[in-house]
Design a protein around this motif. Structure first.
Motif, mmCIF file in Angstrom:
data_model
loop_
_atom_site.group_PDB
_atom_site.id
_atom_site.type_symbol
_atom_site.label_atom_id
_atom_site.label_comp_id
_atom_site.label_asym_id
_atom_site.label_seq_id
_atom_site.Cartn_x
_atom_site.Cartn_y
_atom_site.Cartn_z
ATOM 1 N N PRO A 1 0.810 -1.224 0.000
ATOM 2 C CA PRO A 1 0.000 0.000 0.000
ATOM 3 C C PRO A 1 0.842 1.273 0.000
ATOM 4 O O PRO A 1 1.860 1.358 0.686
ATOM 5 C CB PRO A 1 -0.813 -0.116 1.292
ATOM 6 N N SER A 2 0.389 2.241 -0.787
ATOM 7 C CA SER A 2 0.989 3.568 -0.782
ATOM 8 C C SER A 2 -0.071 4.560 -0.323
ATOM 9 O O SER A 2 -1.280 4.313 -0.465
ATOM 10 C CB SER A 2 1.486 3.963 -2.170
ATOM 11 N N GLU A 3 0.360 5.676 0.212
ATOM 12 C CA GLU A 3 -0.591 6.677 0.694
ATOM 13 C C GLU A 3 -1.486 7.172 -0.431
ATOM 14 O O GLU A 3 -2.702 7.317 -0.254
ATOM 15 C CB GLU A 3 0.155 7.859 1.318
ATOM 16 N N GLY A 4 -0.910 7.400 -1.608
ATOM 17 C CA GLY A 4 -1.703 7.903 -2.729
ATOM 18 C C GLY A 4 -2.795 6.934 -3.141
ATOM 19 O O GLY A 4 -3.947 7.334 -3.354
ATOM 20 N N ASP A 5 -2.468 5.647 -3.247
ATOM 21 C CA ASP A 5 -3.461 4.650 -3.650
ATOM 22 C C ASP A 5 -4.565 4.524 -2.607
ATOM 23 O O ASP A 5 -5.752 4.448 -2.943
ATOM 24 C CB ASP A 5 -2.802 3.290 -3.864
ATOM 25 N N VAL A 6 -4.181 4.472 -1.338
ATOM 26 C CA VAL A 6 -5.180 4.322 -0.276
ATOM 27 C C VAL A 6 -6.109 5.532 -0.238
ATOM 28 O O VAL A 6 -7.336 5.390 -0.130
ATOM 29 C CB VAL A 6 -4.499 4.112 1.089
ATOM 30 N N ARG A 7 -5.569 6.732 -0.353
ATOM 31 C CA ARG A 7 -6.419 7.929 -0.328
ATOM 32 C C ARG A 7 -7.379 7.959 -1.515
ATOM 33 O O ARG A 7 -8.516 8.412 -1.382
ATOM 34 C CB ARG A 7 -5.547 9.183 -0.294
ATOM 35 N N LYS A 8 -6.957 7.493 -2.680
ATOM 36 C CA LYS A 8 -7.858 7.437 -3.838
ATOM 37 C C LYS A 8 -9.003 6.461 -3.605
ATOM 38 O O LYS A 8 -10.158 6.745 -3.933
ATOM 39 C CB LYS A 8 -7.073 7.035 -5.090
ATOM 40 N N ILE A 9 -8.699 5.306 -3.033
ATOM 41 C CA ILE A 9 -9.740 4.325 -2.740
ATOM 42 C C ILE A 9 -10.712 4.874 -1.707
ATOM 43 O O ILE A 9 -11.937 4.756 -1.846
ATOM 44 C CB ILE A 9 -9.110 3.001 -2.242
ATOM 45 N N VAL A 10 -10.186 5.480 -0.671
ATOM 46 C CA VAL A 10 -11.025 6.059 0.383
ATOM 47 C C VAL A 10 -11.950 7.131 -0.185
ATOM 48 O O VAL A 10 -13.149 7.181 0.124
ATOM 49 C CB VAL A 10 -10.139 6.630 1.508
ATOM 50 N N ALA A 11 -11.400 7.998 -1.043
ATOM 51 C CA ALA A 11 -12.203 9.073 -1.630
ATOM 52 C C ALA A 11 -13.332 8.538 -2.500
ATOM 53 O O ALA A 11 -14.388 9.175 -2.632
ATOM 54 C CB ALA A 11 -11.308 10.007 -2.438
ATOM 55 N N ALA A 12 -13.138 7.368 -3.096
ATOM 56 C CA ALA A 12 -14.140 6.795 -3.992
ATOM 57 C C ALA A 12 -15.113 5.863 -3.280
ATOM 58 O O ALA A 12 -16.027 5.328 -3.912
ATOM 59 C CB ALA A 12 -13.441 6.029 -5.118
ATOM 60 N N THR A 13 -14.944 5.679 -1.979
ATOM 61 C CA THR A 13 -15.769 4.728 -1.229
ATOM 62 C C THR A 13 -16.961 5.423 -0.596
ATOM 63 O O THR A 13 -16.805 6.409 0.136
ATOM 64 C CB THR A 13 -14.939 4.040 -0.132
ATOM 65 N N SER A 14 -18.161 4.911 -0.860
ATOM 66 C CA SER A 14 -19.373 5.426 -0.225
ATOM 67 C C SER A 14 -20.197 4.322 0.427
ATOM 68 O O SER A 14 -21.133 4.603 1.178
ATOM 69 C CB SER A 14 -20.245 6.160 -1.250
ATOM 70 N N ALA A 15 -19.875 3.052 0.159
ATOM 71 C CA ALA A 15 -20.669 1.936 0.671
ATOM 72 C C ALA A 15 -20.146 1.467 2.026
ATOM 73 O O ALA A 15 -19.007 0.984 2.121
ATOM 74 C CB ALA A 15 -20.648 0.771 -0.321
ATOM 75 N N PRO A 16 -20.961 1.572 3.082
ATOM 76 C CA PRO A 16 -20.571 0.975 4.364
ATOM 77 C C PRO A 16 -20.358 -0.524 4.185
ATOM 78 O O PRO A 16 -21.013 -1.179 3.371
ATOM 79 C CB PRO A 16 -21.775 1.258 5.265
ATOM 80 N N GLY A 17 -19.436 -1.072 4.957
ATOM 81 C CA GLY A 17 -19.119 -2.485 4.817
ATOM 82 C C GLY A 17 -18.047 -2.757 3.789
ATOM 83 O O GLY A 17 -17.797 -3.907 3.439
ATOM 84 N N THR A 18 -17.402 -1.696 3.298
ATOM 85 C CA THR A 18 -16.238 -1.850 2.424
ATOM 86 C C THR A 18 -14.998 -1.991 3.307
ATOM 87 O O THR A 18 -14.817 -1.223 4.251
ATOM 88 C CB THR A 18 -16.082 -0.641 1.499
ATOM 89 N N TRP A 19 -14.171 -2.958 2.991
ATOM 90 C CA TRP A 19 -12.985 -3.230 3.803
ATOM 91 C C TRP A 19 -11.705 -2.952 3.018
ATOM 92 O O TRP A 19 -11.665 -3.124 1.803
ATOM 93 C CB TRP A 19 -12.973 -4.697 4.249
ATOM 94 N N LEU A 20 -10.689 -2.550 3.751
ATOM 95 C CA LEU A 20 -9.332 -2.420 3.231
ATOM 96 C C LEU A 20 -8.453 -3.447 3.935
ATOM 97 O O LEU A 20 -8.472 -3.547 5.166
ATOM 98 C CB LEU A 20 -8.771 -1.026 3.491
ATOM 99 N N LYS A 21 -7.703 -4.204 3.164
ATOM 100 C CA LYS A 21 -6.716 -5.123 3.704
ATOM 101 C C LYS A 21 -5.354 -4.656 3.194
ATOM 102 O O LYS A 21 -5.022 -4.826 2.021
ATOM 103 C CB LYS A 21 -7.003 -6.560 3.252
ATOM 104 N N LEU A 22 -4.611 -4.017 4.089
ATOM 105 C CA LEU A 22 -3.364 -3.337 3.724
ATOM 106 C C LEU A 22 -2.195 -4.043 4.408
ATOM 107 O O LEU A 22 -2.141 -4.103 5.647
ATOM 108 C CB LEU A 22 -3.417 -1.875 4.155
ATOM 109 N N PHE A 23 -1.273 -4.547 3.616
ATOM 110 C CA PHE A 23 -0.171 -5.314 4.181
ATOM 111 C C PHE A 23 0.946 -4.368 4.614
ATOM 112 O O PHE A 23 1.964 -4.183 3.944
ATOM 113 C CB PHE A 23 0.282 -6.391 3.196
#
Length: 220
Positions: free
Chosen positions: A51-73
């Motif tokens: 995971p990189s900060e840029g990729d994670v922030r893009k995913i977070v910004a595009a997420t609106s559905a509760p129950g979405t999970w991130l698995k970050l190694f």
């Protein structure tokens, strides 16, 4: 330089996890994989082996559905500042591997063990003599490796060797089926058991779930 070996291990873990949970096939993404899980509290998960900060922030910004999970190694404290409000940290996990070998097993007095294999899954169930649930676990068979999943013991039956019994039985089943490598993601509590059985930690894993308050949810 990124550790491509971790990416390979994560992909192998995913391949078994989707079999174990009956989820969709992984969708390739530039940063990893997306899996549609389809449960009310677990709609989908995004898995990032590096995971990189840029990729994670893009995913977070595009997420609106509760129950979405991130698995970050990566370590929890590294990735937590990248997600912002609405994301719940679900505790650390650990990607672990083991070379599989035959193991001696013995069912403790007062318990029975049942095991079966169907549709790429092998399961182990431990009960008391009068039928009460005591422990369980399962493995998904994927080529020359297996993925261990959903290992648990009832609170009143812990510290009686049942977790060790379940793991060794599953490992023997995998070995007999031709697998020589095992993978799993364990909790801090499980890590102690797995380490004592010869499993090696390969990477930490941060697990986060999107659970926004009503006020913070996007309006449509």
């Amino acid at each position: 330089m990124p550790d491509t070996r971790i990416s390979e291990l994560v992909r192998k873990w995913i391949d078994g996890w989707v079999v174990s949970r009956g989820s969709s096939d992984p969708i390739d993404e530039p940063w990893g994989w997306t899996i549609d899980v389809g449960q009310p509290q677990h709609v989908a998960r995004h898995v990032l082996p590096e995971p990189s900060e840029g990729d994670v922030r893009k995913i977070v910004a595009a997420t609106s559905a509760p129950g979405t999970w991130l698995k970050l190694f990566a370590e929890d404290q590294v990735v937590l500042p990248w997600v912002g409000p609405g994301w719940r940290l679900d505790g650390p996990g650990f990607l672990m591997t083991r070379h599989l070998e035959p193991e001696r097993t013995e069912v403790p007095a007062g318990y029975t063990l049942t095991s079966w294999t169907r549709s790429g899954l092998s399961r182990v169930l431990v009960r008391t003599r009068d039928g009460h649930f005591a422990a369980r676990g399962q493995i998904a068979h994927v080529g020359d490796h297996i993925v261990v999943d959903q290992v648990e013991s009832a609170a009143e039956h812990r510290r009686k060797g049942l977790g060790r019994l379940v793991m060794r039985t599953l490992q023997n089943t995998a070995y007999e089926a031709g697998a020589r490598t095992g993978l799993l993601v364990g909790t801090p509590e499980g890590r102690a058991l797995y380490s004592s059985l010869g499993w090696t930690v390969r990477s930490p894993m941060a697990s986060l779930c999107y659970e926004p308050s009503d006020a913070a949810r996007p309006q449509h």
